[in-house]
Design a protein around this motif. Structure first.
Motif, PDB file in Angstrom:
ATOM      1  N   UNK A   4       0.846  -1.196   0.000  1.00 39.10           N
ATOM      2  CA  UNK A   4       0.000   0.000   0.000  1.00 39.10           C
ATOM      3  C   UNK A   4       0.878   1.242   0.000  1.00 39.10           C
ATOM      4  N   UNK A   5       0.567   2.178  -0.898  1.00 42.12           N
ATOM      5  CA  UNK A   5       1.367   3.407  -0.945  1.00 42.12           C
ATOM      6  C   UNK A   5       0.505   4.636  -0.686  1.00 42.12           C
ATOM      7  N   UNK A   6       1.173   5.645  -0.172  1.00 37.89           N
ATOM      8  CA  UNK A   6       0.561   6.921   0.159  1.00 37.89           C
ATOM      9  C   UNK A   6       1.268   8.034  -0.597  1.00 37.89           C
ATOM     10  N   UNK A   7       0.475   8.951  -1.106  1.00 36.29           N
ATOM     11  CA  UNK A   7       0.972  10.212  -1.633  1.00 36.29           C
ATOM     12  C   UNK A   7       1.379  11.076  -0.437  1.00 36.29           C
ATOM     13  N   UNK A   8       2.217  12.061  -0.668  1.00 34.14           N
ATOM     14  CA  UNK A   8       2.645  12.950   0.411  1.00 34.14           C
ATOM     15  C   UNK A   8       1.808  14.220   0.436  1.00 34.14           C
ATOM     16  N   UNK A   9       1.978  15.074  -0.557  1.00 33.76           N
ATOM     17  CA  UNK A   9       1.377  16.412  -0.545  1.00 33.76           C
ATOM     18  C   UNK A   9      -0.131  16.345  -0.742  1.00 33.76           C
ATOM     19  N   UNK A  10      -0.857  16.837   0.238  1.00 29.83           N
ATOM     20  CA  UNK A  10      -2.308  16.835   0.195  1.00 29.83           C
ATOM     21  C   UNK A  10      -2.926  15.555   0.730  1.00 29.83           C
ATOM     22  N   UNK A  11      -2.086  14.586   1.056  1.00 29.16           N
ATOM     23  CA  UNK A  11      -2.582  13.320   1.600  1.00 29.16           C
ATOM     24  C   UNK A  11      -2.000  13.086   2.991  1.00 29.16           C
ATOM     25  N   UNK A  12      -0.690  12.881   3.081  1.00 31.16           N
ATOM     26  CA  UNK A  12      -0.043  12.692   4.386  1.00 31.16           C
ATOM     27  C   UNK A  12       0.324  14.011   5.067  1.00 31.16           C
ATOM     28  N   UNK A  13       0.307  15.084   4.296  1.00 28.15           N
ATOM     29  CA  UNK A  13       0.623  16.411   4.850  1.00 28.15           C
ATOM     30  C   UNK A  13      -0.146  17.460   4.072  1.00 28.15           C
ATOM     31  N   UNK A  14       0.071  18.731   4.406  1.00 31.87           N
ATOM     32  CA  UNK A  14      -0.561  19.809   3.647  1.00 31.87           C
ATOM     33  C   UNK A  14      -0.077  19.752   2.205  1.00 31.87           C
ATOM     34  N   UNK A  15      -0.785  20.418   1.307  1.00 26.43           N
ATOM     35  CA  UNK A  15      -0.376  20.316  -0.089  1.00 26.43           C
ATOM     36  C   UNK A  15       0.937  21.052  -0.328  1.00 26.43           C
ATOM     37  N   UNK A  16       1.510  20.847  -1.488  1.00 24.87           N
ATOM     38  CA  UNK A  16       2.843  21.356  -1.822  1.00 24.87           C
ATOM     39  C   UNK A  16       2.948  22.868  -1.665  1.00 24.87           C
ATOM     40  N   UNK A  17       1.860  23.567  -1.920  1.00 21.51           N
ATOM     41  CA  UNK A  17       1.865  25.027  -1.863  1.00 21.51           C
ATOM     42  C   UNK A  17       1.431  25.571  -0.507  1.00 21.51           C
ATOM     43  N   UNK A  18       1.210  24.669   0.460  1.00 22.51           N
ATOM     44  CA  UNK A  18       0.899  25.084   1.819  1.00 22.51           C
ATOM     45  C   UNK A  18      -0.568  25.109   2.180  1.00 22.51           C
TER      46      UNK A  18
END
Length: 131
Positions: A4-18
């Protein structure tokens, strides 16, 4: 057990632009639950691993916080994720980007892409991974 994989930006944390992701802590807890259940949990992100811009450090720190080994962190260097997910043999991937999820559906027959839309989706993804 599933891979199972997770995206980072917008999924595990805030999106790339904050922009704030109100579900990030719940998704992080979901990743921890899946690890505890014995699943092979990865991070797959479109961020760059190397280069002039340091985009990787925050990803490695997040992985450590969640309990995901560094070997299970994969960067696509802005390439579409479906390619890396296929190479890795990922069963399920959760992401906030509808284009990434659509590309998985269209071009990667072995991975089930899941679009994170709201808090209800977190438990829905958990059930999907444990079928």
């Amino acid at each position: 057990m599933a891979k199972i994989s997770f995206d980072v930006d917008g999924t595990l944390r805030d999106d790339f632009f904050g922009n704030v992701n109100p579900h990030k802590y719940s998704v992080q807890e979901l990743a921890k639950r899946l690890i505890a259940d014995g699943h092979d949990v990865l991070i797959v992100t479109r961020r760059y691993k190397d280069g002039r811009i340091d985009e990787h450090t925050v990803v490695y720190e997040l992985a450590e916080k969640i309990g995901i080994s560094i070997e299970n962190v994969h960067f696509t260097n802005r390439e579409w994720k479906y390619i890396k997910l296929h190479e890795l043999g990922v069963d399920f991937h959760i992401d906030d980007d509808d284009t990434d999820v659509l590309n998985i559906k269209l071009y990667n027959p072995i991975t089930t892409g899941f679009l994170l839309k709201n808090a209800d989706g977190i438990e829905e993804f958990y059930k999907l991974c444990n079928q």
